[in-house]
Design a protein around this motif. Structure first.
Motif, PDB file in Angstrom:
ATOM      1  N   ALA A  48       3.664  13.378   9.645  1.00  0.00           N
ATOM      2  CA  ALA A  48       4.045  14.302   8.560  1.00  0.00           C
ATOM      3  C   ALA A  48       3.013  14.232   7.440  1.00  0.00           C
ATOM      4  N   GLN A  49       2.581  13.020   7.116  1.00  0.00           N
ATOM      5  CA  GLN A  49       1.568  12.902   6.058  1.00  0.00           C
ATOM      6  C   GLN A  49       0.237  13.503   6.518  1.00  0.00           C
ATOM      7  N   LEU A  50      -0.142  13.158   7.735  1.00  0.00           N
ATOM      8  CA  LEU A  50      -1.424  13.632   8.267  1.00  0.00           C
ATOM      9  C   LEU A  50      -1.484  15.164   8.237  1.00  0.00           C
ATOM     10  N   ILE A  81      -3.179  -6.434   0.565  1.00  0.00           N
ATOM     11  CA  ILE A  81      -3.204  -5.331  -0.403  1.00  0.00           C
ATOM     12  C   ILE A  81      -4.162  -4.283   0.156  1.00  0.00           C
ATOM     13  N   ILE A  82      -3.640  -3.095   0.452  1.00  0.00           N
ATOM     14  CA  ILE A  82      -4.476  -2.068   1.077  1.00  0.00           C
ATOM     15  C   ILE A  82      -4.587  -0.863   0.138  1.00  0.00           C
ATOM     16  N   THR A  83      -5.777  -0.638  -0.355  1.00  0.00           N
ATOM     17  CA  THR A  83      -6.019   0.583  -1.120  1.00  0.00           C
ATOM     18  C   THR A  83      -7.498   0.922  -1.048  1.00  0.00           C
ATOM     19  N   LYS A  84      -7.773   2.091  -0.494  1.00  0.00           N
ATOM     20  CA  LYS A  84      -9.178   2.460  -0.342  1.00  0.00           C
ATOM     21  C   LYS A  84      -9.820   2.675  -1.705  1.00  0.00           C
ATOM     22  N   SER A  85      -9.119   3.378  -2.580  1.00  0.00           N
ATOM     23  CA  SER A  85      -9.690   3.667  -3.899  1.00  0.00           C
ATOM     24  C   SER A  85      -9.719   2.416  -4.767  1.00  0.00           C
ATOM     25  N   GLY A  86      -8.889   1.459  -4.427  1.00  0.00           N
ATOM     26  CA  GLY A  86      -8.791   0.251  -5.250  1.00  0.00           C
ATOM     27  C   GLY A  86      -8.247   0.568  -6.629  1.00  0.00           C
ATOM     28  N   ALA A  87      -7.544   1.679  -6.736  1.00  0.00           N
ATOM     29  CA  ALA A  87      -7.117   2.127  -8.061  1.00  0.00           C
ATOM     30  C   ALA A  87      -5.693   2.667  -8.072  1.00  0.00           C
ATOM     31  N   THR A  88      -5.086   2.801  -6.904  1.00  0.00           N
ATOM     32  CA  THR A  88      -3.781   3.464  -6.854  1.00  0.00           C
ATOM     33  C   THR A  88      -2.744   2.684  -7.659  1.00  0.00           C
ATOM     34  N   SER A  89      -2.112   3.377  -8.607  1.00  0.00           N
ATOM     35  CA  SER A  89      -1.210   2.698  -9.556  1.00  0.00           C
ATOM     36  C   SER A  89      -0.128   1.891  -8.846  1.00  0.00           C
ATOM     37  N   GLU A  90       0.463   2.508  -7.816  1.00  0.00           N
ATOM     38  CA  GLU A  90       1.593   1.847  -7.155  1.00  0.00           C
ATOM     39  C   GLU A  90       1.137   0.529  -6.530  1.00  0.00           C
ATOM     40  N   THR A  91       0.021   0.602  -5.804  1.00  0.00           N
ATOM     41  CA  THR A  91      -0.449  -0.595  -5.095  1.00  0.00           C
ATOM     42  C   THR A  91      -0.958  -1.641  -6.089  1.00  0.00           C
ATOM     43  N   MET A  92      -1.665  -1.197  -7.114  1.00  0.00           N
ATOM     44  CA  MET A  92      -2.189  -2.166  -8.075  1.00  0.00           C
ATOM     45  C   MET A  92      -1.040  -2.822  -8.856  1.00  0.00           C
ATOM     46  N   GLY A 112      -0.301  15.372 -10.162  1.00  0.00           N
ATOM     47  CA  GLY A 112       0.826  14.476 -10.424  1.00  0.00           C
ATOM     48  C   GLY A 112       0.353  13.103 -10.861  1.00  0.00           C
ATOM     49  N   LYS A 113      -0.753  12.638 -10.224  1.00  0.00           N
ATOM     50  CA  LYS A 113      -1.275  11.310 -10.586  1.00  0.00           C
ATOM     51  C   LYS A 113      -1.721  11.318 -12.046  1.00  0.00           C
ATOM     52  N   ASP A 114      -2.443  12.394 -12.436  1.00  0.00           N
ATOM     53  CA  ASP A 114      -2.947  12.472 -13.815  1.00  0.00           C
ATOM     54  C   ASP A 114      -1.788  12.480 -14.811  1.00  0.00           C
ATOM     55  N   ALA A 126       0.596  17.352   6.613  1.00  0.00           N
ATOM     56  CA  ALA A 126       0.866  17.994   5.312  1.00  0.00           C
ATOM     57  C   ALA A 126      -0.306  17.831   4.349  1.00  0.00           C
ATOM     58  N   GLU A 127      -0.798  16.601   4.239  1.00  0.00           N
ATOM     59  CA  GLU A 127      -1.820  16.341   3.226  1.00  0.00           C
ATOM     60  C   GLU A 127      -3.177  16.904   3.673  1.00  0.00           C
ATOM     61  N   SER A 128      -3.379  16.992   4.977  1.00  0.00           N
ATOM     62  CA  SER A 128      -4.657  17.515   5.461  1.00  0.00           C
ATOM     63  C   SER A 128      -4.698  19.038   5.420  1.00  0.00           C
ATOM     64  N   GLY A 168       0.862  -1.182   0.000  1.00  0.00           N
ATOM     65  CA  GLY A 168       0.000   0.000   0.000  1.00  0.00           C
ATOM     66  C   GLY A 168       0.892   1.223   0.000  1.00  0.00           C
ATOM     67  N   ILE A 169       0.274   2.401   0.030  1.00  0.00           N
ATOM     68  CA  ILE A 169       1.078   3.631  -0.001  1.00  0.00           C
ATOM     69  C   ILE A 169       0.327   4.738   0.740  1.00  0.00           C
ATOM     70  N   GLY A 170       1.046   5.722   1.231  1.00  0.00           N
ATOM     71  CA  GLY A 170       0.417   6.864   1.924  1.00  0.00           C
ATOM     72  C   GLY A 170      -0.335   6.376   3.153  1.00  0.00           C
ATOM     73  N   GLY A 171      -1.584   6.802   3.259  1.00  0.00           N
ATOM     74  CA  GLY A 171      -2.387   6.428   4.418  1.00  0.00           C
ATOM     75  C   GLY A 171      -2.630   4.939   4.525  1.00  0.00           C
ATOM     76  N   SER A 172      -2.375   4.200   3.480  1.00  0.00           N
ATOM     77  CA  SER A 172      -2.576   2.757   3.520  1.00  0.00           C
ATOM     78  C   SER A 172      -1.315   2.003   3.935  1.00  0.00           C
ATOM     79  N   ALA A 173      -0.261   2.726   4.295  1.00  0.00           N
ATOM     80  CA  ALA A 173       0.988   2.052   4.673  1.00  0.00           C
ATOM     81  C   ALA A 173       1.656   2.687   5.893  1.00  0.00           C
ATOM     82  N   GLY A 201      -7.800   7.916   3.835  1.00  0.00           N
ATOM     83  CA  GLY A 201      -6.546   7.158   3.986  1.00  0.00           C
ATOM     84  C   GLY A 201      -5.751   7.526   5.225  1.00  0.00           C
ATOM     85  N   ARG A 202      -5.429   8.809   5.347  1.00  0.00           N
ATOM     86  CA  ARG A 202      -4.510   9.183   6.430  1.00  0.00           C
ATOM     87  C   ARG A 202      -5.166   9.175   7.810  1.00  0.00           C
ATOM     88  N   PHE A 203      -6.474   8.997   7.847  1.00  0.00           N
ATOM     89  CA  PHE A 203      -7.187   8.884   9.134  1.00  0.00           C
ATOM     90  C   PHE A 203      -7.626   7.435   9.381  1.00  0.00           C
TER      91      PHE A 203
HETATM   92  O1  PA5 Z   1      -4.526  10.095   2.850  1.00  0.00           O
HETATM   93  C1  PA5 Z   1      -4.814   9.749   1.721  1.00  0.00           C
HETATM   94  O2  PA5 Z   1      -5.983   9.786   1.282  1.00  0.00           O
HETATM   95  C2  PA5 Z   1      -3.747   9.233   0.780  1.00  0.00           C
HETATM   96  O3  PA5 Z   1      -2.480   9.318   1.328  1.00  0.00           O
HETATM   97  C3  PA5 Z   1      -4.036   7.787   0.428  1.00  0.00           C
HETATM   98  O4  PA5 Z   1      -3.995   7.009   1.593  1.00  0.00           O
HETATM   99  C4  PA5 Z   1      -3.022   7.261  -0.582  1.00  0.00           C
HETATM  100  O5  PA5 Z   1      -3.009   8.070  -1.733  1.00  0.00           O
HETATM  101  C5  PA5 Z   1      -3.361   5.829  -0.978  1.00  0.00           C
HETATM  102  O6  PA5 Z   1      -4.658   5.773  -1.457  1.00  0.00           O
HETATM  103  P1  PA5 Z   1      -5.426   4.401  -1.592  1.00  0.00           P
HETATM  104  O7  PA5 Z   1      -5.646   3.840  -0.238  1.00  0.00           O
HETATM  105  O8  PA5 Z   1      -6.697   4.740  -2.272  1.00  0.00           O
HETATM  106  O9  PA5 Z   1      -4.560   3.513  -2.419  1.00  0.00           O
END
Ligand code: PA5
Length: 465
Positions: free
Chosen positions: A285-287, A142-153, A432-434, A289-291, A82-87, A206-208
């Motif tokens: 830091a993620q929580l 496999i953790i991805t809320k969107s079920g679409a994140t390129s890295e995780t998929m 960046g994702k786009d 910065a991204e929030s 997973g990545i970001g909030g999922s890791a 994700g981050r929560f």
């Molecule tokens: O906090 C967030 O929403 C993001 O960091 C997501 O957790 C991150 O982009 C991974 O998203 P997803 O769980 O959909 O793969």
């Protein structure tokens, strides 16, 4: 609950004219109470489903515990993809609560599978992982809320391909999908392949999400008491029910950060004095910065809000970053995390009487050294007018870590409300994702690719070979 927040060193009382005055803090009471009101009014609604996490999960906790116990008996390794909030949450809680060299412990001491979190698409790291695990004895979560994140998929596709080639139909026994119940591709794949699934509630971003199945399953698999994690969060939530700054630690910290930002302190350093809390700083830091890093506020006005988070580690960074904190610009607020009682200790032995400059260390414990170095650094920073506060944890256990995570989530939510921004979206990440989708040839991104192609090319005069 023994989590104490001490903000003396944010105030004029300790910092002189560089500190916040009692009057200034008082003048922000109404703003703080309105932020508290907004956050409470949104409890469980919109994207604030995370505020229900400490309360409404008894059923899923039961299932998680039984899945975890099966995995603990049967498998050698457990890998979070997973990545970001999922890791970041699973990594932070694992590092906080398990033996520092957990994976190196013999199985009879570990009592559970080895644990890995792979939150990147670095090919060397993926291949290195495959060098050290036996996929046939591994469960991949496999953790991805969107079920679409390129890295995780991408990680998923690599692993399922290997599993199917080795195990055929039994591959599905090695995958657990943690994702949205009815959104994205992973749930569809999970249903068609027959994977075990856990759901991330729609109202939890994700981050929560660390206190949802995102974090609870990995934690339970390594033997962390997830009921205690949730209890810690619950007790912290109780403290946060108060609208008074003197009683609600998250509200007080959010208000102090808000005033500091207004006074030009655009950097928030988190510096735990415990190796096991190193990744709590990454998670935070993620929580933060991204929030909070947002271009526009809820009225659509450009505000370019946010504070840049910096991760540091005591005492290690005393020998690097602390020079800057003491003598550089007055643009930082430093959050120290202090631990009153470490899980173990080491006494520095006697035997160096002939060298008094070394001998003074003898007879002290390493925890005394750690704590005194924190006190010394904090004293020195305060003396120089450097804003800092301390979160003191009585111990590093499930209960206190649950409380700490919840405290920081609440602080972030209040901060978002004070800044009048949406703390739960991340439009800045989408650009960046786009562009990445376009560069990799995803259908529907042809216009984006055109836009990238027509961007100004690099010129040679700015390139040095
Ligand atoms: O906090 C967030 O929403 C993001 O960091 C997501 O957790 C991150 O982009 C991974 O998203 P997803 O769980 O959909 O793969």
């Amino acid at each position: 609950m023994s989590i104490t927040v001490n903000y003396n060193n944010m105030m004029q009382h300790a910092l002189g004219e560089r500190g916040i005055s009692d009057a200034e803090l008082k003048a922000h009471e109404i703003l703080a109470q309105s932020a508290h009101f907004q956050v409470e009014a949104g409890r469980g609604r919109g994207m604030q489903g995370w505020m229900d996490s400490p309360y409404d999960q008894s059923e899923v906790v039961k299932t998680i515990k039984s899945t975890a116990s099966r995995i603990r008996k049967k498998f050698d390794s457990f890998v979070v993809l997973g990545i970001g909030g999922s890791a970041l949450g699973p990594q932070a809680v694992f590092t906080a609560l398990k033996h520092y060299y957990y994976n190196e412990l013999p199985k009879k001491l570990r009592k559970g599978p080895r644990f890995y979190v792979v939150d990147n698409v670095d090919p060397d790291r993926m291949n290195a992982l495959l060098d050290v695990i036996d996929v046939e004895k591994t469960v991949f979560n496999i953790i991805t809320k969107s079920g679409a994140t390129s890295e995780t998929m991408s990680q998923y596709l690599i692993i399922i391909d290997i599993l199917k080639s080795r195990l055929g139909d039994r591959a599905k026994e090695h995958i657990i999908a943690t994702t949205s119940e009815n959104k994205g591709n992973l749930i569809k794949l999970a249903q068609s392949e027959g994977f075990e699934t856990f759901f991330i509630p729609g109202r939890v971003g994700g981050r929560f999400s660390e206190l949802s199945p995102v974090g609870l399953l990995p934690a339970a698999v390594v033997g962390i008491n997830i009921s205690q994690l949730l209890k810690g969060a619950r007790d912290m939530d109780r403290k946060c029910k108060s609208k008074y700054l003197a009683k609600n630690p998250a509200l007080a910290l959010a208000t102090l950060q808000y005033i500091s930002m207004k006074n030009g302190k655009n950097i928030s350093v988190m510096m735990p004095y415990a190796d096991s809390l190193k990744y709590i700083a990454d998670w935070y830091a993620q929580l933060w910065a991204e929030s909070l890093g947002k271009e526009v506020d809820k009225n659509g006005d450009v505000v370019n809000a946010g504070q840049t988070p910096v991760k540091a580690l005591g005492v290690t960074d005393q020998h690097s970053q602390v020079q800057l904190y003491n003598e550089g610009p007055y643009d930082k607020v430093i959050t120290f995390i202090e631990v009153a009682n470490f899980r173990t200790d080491c006494t520095i032995p006697q035997g160096c009487e002939q060298f008094p400059d070394v001998n003074f260390l003898c007879g002290h414990t390493l925890s005394e050294l750690m704590i005194n170095e924190l006190h010394a650094t904090r004293y020195n920073l305060t003396r120089r007018g450097r804003a800092n506060y301390t979160i003191l944890l009585d111990a590093i256990d499930e209960y206190h870590i649950g409380g700490l995570l919840y405290l920081l989530q609440m602080q972030t939510a209040y901060e978002g409300a004070m800044l009048n921004i949406n703390a739960y979206d991340q439009p800045g990440v989408e650009g960046g994702k786009d562009a990445a989708y376009a560069l990799l040839g995803r259908n529907g991104y042809e216009d984006k690719m055109e836009e990238i192609r027509s961007a100004k090319p690099d010129v040679d005069k700015y390139i040095i070979e």
